[in-house]
Design an enzyme around this catalytic site. Sequence first.
Site, mmCIF file in Angstrom:
data_model
loop_
_atom_site.group_PDB
_atom_site.id
_atom_site.type_symbol
_atom_site.label_atom_id
_atom_site.label_comp_id
_atom_site.label_asym_id
_atom_site.label_seq_id
_atom_site.Cartn_x
_atom_site.Cartn_y
_atom_site.Cartn_z
ATOM 1 N NE ARG A 230 76.627 104.977 65.494
ATOM 2 C CZ ARG A 230 76.089 105.587 64.424
ATOM 3 N NH1 ARG A 230 76.609 105.431 63.221
ATOM 4 N NH2 ARG A 230 75.055 106.390 64.576
ATOM 5 C CG HIS A 278 80.489 109.014 60.961
ATOM 6 N ND1 HIS A 278 80.288 108.620 62.262
ATOM 7 C CD2 HIS A 278 79.280 108.849 60.351
ATOM 8 C CE1 HIS A 278 79.030 108.249 62.431
ATOM 9 N NE2 HIS A 278 78.395 108.387 61.283
#
Length: 315
Positions: A230, A278
């Site tokens: 993350r 992502h």
Amino acid sequence: VRRSGQSGTILFYSEASDPSWPTELQKAFPTFAVRTRPEDTDPTDVVAAIVWKYPAGMLQQFANLRLIQVLGAGVDHLWSDPCLPKHVPIARLVDPGLTARMTEYVLLHSLALHRRLPELRSAQCKNTWRYLHPRPPADTCVGIMGLGVLGRSCAAALAGIGFNAIGWSRSRKSNMAVQTYIGAADLDEFKRRADIIVLLLPLTSATENLIDSHFLAGVRDGAALINVGRGALIVENALIAALDAGRLRHAVLDVFRTEPLPAEHAFWSHPKITITPHNSSATNPATALGQIVENIRRATAGEKLLHPVDPLIGY
Ligand code: NDP
Ligand code: OXD
């Protein structure tokens, strides 16, 4: 209204997922109503919420909710909802398809870094023939931070093609083919060994900002970083400073504090940063639907869930 195990509403709410999910869920649950907008439900009828990045506060209106099923491996977005109904069991996905795509991504970028593709690319941009002698993967130590479902798969694949792989986690591991390091006490030694550091940690209060200037000061000279965990694991200014100082030679970033990464962000034009949107991996209905079906069955029968999340430790 308490529904029987065979009926009720399933709310599917996701800001970015395969569009076939609601249809597939409806096929799997013919006696339930599958809805994609909370305003199209009778809130008391919603028994299961399948969510990925939902608006904070959305879940608290469902008084008979028995399952919060996160549509991914990471659950950190839940903790930013101050009205998360804490009594409702939470599960995450362990999707073999997602694990396979992540393993490919980590192999791809570990090989690229090991074979110094960023340096060769930058030489090409200057019309420069820069001969870099190819070395065997055993010369490169890849250190994986996070030895969960994804980290273990990556460690096995990296070791399988000859990399010197090591791993770091919170608790002791048994039956690992690679050398492992545990917790804060081992972190200095772990990072002194790794030529490439792969972040596959969940974002929790213990891991947020872990990759700060102190951490980066202790890595091997010229180490490289791959962040697929993350964005908020990393202190952004500290990363840029370490790249500019040559302490880190390159960073491959798939996840960011703000997604999409804003157009004006310094990462975009940094010569030592590779950005992917992502998309290192994703959840797929074909490989993940089965466990959602099973979890809805278990939740409505009051049984223990598959892949439960512990809100106290945050993953
Ligand atoms: P798991 O929960 O299976 O594994 C998490 C690992 O991190 C475990 O080994 C755990 O240690 C370790 N860990 C957690 N907290 C700490 C800590 N404080 N110190 C040291 N180690 C710690 O998760 P997954 O492998 O399934 O996924 C990992 C993360 O990858 C997700 O949370 C998500 O953020 C990210 N992800 C990103 C994707 C992408 O597209 N970029 C796709 C999917 C996931 P222990 O084993 O001791 O519990
Ligand atoms: C996940 C992700 O956590 O895709 O599943 O980031």
